[in-house]
Scaffold this active site. Structure first.
Site, PDB file in Angstrom:
ATOM      1  N   ARG A 122      47.049  31.911  85.825  1.00 46.18           N
ATOM      2  CA  ARG A 122      45.751  31.934  86.505  1.00 46.18           C
ATOM      3  C   ARG A 122      45.542  30.595  87.192  1.00 46.18           C
ATOM      4  NH1 ARG A 122      45.917  37.026  86.050  1.00 46.18           N
ATOM      5  NH2 ARG A 122      44.949  38.017  84.253  1.00 46.18           N
ATOM      6  N   ARG A 140      30.308  23.273 107.879  1.00 53.55           N
ATOM      7  CA  ARG A 140      31.113  23.489 106.667  1.00 53.55           C
ATOM      8  C   ARG A 140      32.574  23.589 107.090  1.00 53.55           C
ATOM      9  NH1 ARG A 140      28.375  21.775 102.408  1.00 53.55           N
ATOM     10  NH2 ARG A 140      26.475  22.964 101.993  1.00 53.55           N
ATOM     11  N   ALA A 184      20.981  22.456  98.924  1.00 56.97           N
ATOM     12  CA  ALA A 184      21.793  22.620  97.714  1.00 56.97           C
ATOM     13  C   ALA A 184      22.736  21.437  97.558  1.00 56.97           C
ATOM     14  CB  ALA A 184      22.594  23.914  97.787  1.00 56.97           C
ATOM     15  N   GLU A 212      18.232  16.836  95.629  1.00 58.85           N
ATOM     16  CA  GLU A 212      18.867  17.477  96.783  1.00 58.85           C
ATOM     17  C   GLU A 212      17.842  17.904  97.830  1.00 58.85           C
ATOM     18  OE1 GLU A 212      21.942  17.748  97.801  1.00 58.85           O
ATOM     19  OE2 GLU A 212      22.889  16.911  96.007  1.00 58.85           O
ATOM     20  N   GLU A 214      18.208  16.285 101.560  1.00 56.64           N
ATOM     21  CA  GLU A 214      18.604  17.131 102.678  1.00 56.64           C
ATOM     22  C   GLU A 214      17.467  17.469 103.645  1.00 56.64           C
ATOM     23  OE1 GLU A 214      20.928  20.512 101.506  1.00 56.64           O
ATOM     24  OE2 GLU A 214      22.517  19.234 100.712  1.00 56.64           O
ATOM     25  N   GLU A 262      32.190  27.525  88.967  1.00 60.16           N
ATOM     26  CA  GLU A 262      30.956  26.965  89.534  1.00 60.16           C
ATOM     27  C   GLU A 262      29.759  27.852  89.197  1.00 60.16           C
ATOM     28  OE1 GLU A 262      29.016  25.358  93.703  1.00 60.16           O
ATOM     29  OE2 GLU A 262      30.477  26.981  93.797  1.00 60.16           O
ATOM     30  N   GLU A 317      27.042  13.459 105.477  1.00 62.48           N
ATOM     31  CA  GLU A 317      26.342  14.708 105.759  1.00 62.48           C
ATOM     32  C   GLU A 317      25.496  14.564 107.026  1.00 62.48           C
ATOM     33  OE1 GLU A 317      25.205  17.189 101.809  1.00 62.48           O
ATOM     34  OE2 GLU A 317      24.056  15.360 102.085  1.00 62.48           O
TER      35      GLU A 317
END
Length: 180
Positions: A37, A64, A76, A92, A96, A119, A140
């Site tokens: 895996r 992205r 996020a 966040e 942002e 996640e 960012e």
């Protein structure tokens, strides 16, 4: 014991990064055979659905690299080591969007890609916003958008809002608004 469990025989770390780690796990399957895996380990993340007094949703547009395009999302980000999800969500949101809040309501948590990653995103909503100061990370670049729920739903139909966390949050807002 769950009859579907896979017992880990051996774990080999392939890559250790800033955001994810990749490992190969040799497992024993329920029928006794073995398999490999590929598993991505992630520290977890938070996301916030900010709703202004006038009902507008505060969303962000950012590039992205994995998708090779800009997408529209709710604010996020990843959890820092030992960080409380609620505090991370507040952090966040301000980083942002420039908006602050002291009042978050927990919506739920969900796995993003359980077939290969661990996640877990913790999702919150806030209707208590005040102007703060945007402090995006140095790598960012973000546009802040304020749109109503109908426009958000239109963007989903047009596949301009195309990620699961944002679609989940907008569905939550839609259901909440109908009860409201």
């Amino acid at each position: 014991m769950d009859h579907l469990n896979e017992k880990t025989i051996k774990t080999t770390e392939i890559y250790k990064g800033k955001i994810i780690d990749l490992q190969l796990e040799e497992v024993e399957l329920p029928d006794g055979r073995t398999s490999i895996r590929e598993v991505i380990k992630h520290p977890g993340a938070v996301a916030v659905l900010p709703i202004k007094e006038d009902g507008k949703l505060v969303l962000v547009r950012q590039y992205r690299k994995a998708l090779q395009k800009s997408i529209i999302e709710i604010p996020a980000g990843k959890l820092e080591e030992n960080e409380e999800p609620k505090l991370a969500a507040m952090r966040e949101l301000e980083e942002e969007t420039g908006y602050k809040t002291n009042s978050l309501t927990f919506i739920g948590s969900f796995y993003t890609s359980p077939g290969f990653a661990d996640e877990l995103i913790h999702l919150y909503v806030t209707r208590d916003l005040e102007i703060g100061q945007s402090q995006a990370d140095e790598d960012e670049f973000i546009d802040v958008l304020e749109i109503d729920l109908q426009e958000a739903e239109k963007l989903i139909k047009e596949q301009k809002i195309h990620d699961a966390k944002t679609m989940y949050a907008i569905q939550y807002a839609r259901l909440y608004e109908k009860k409201g």
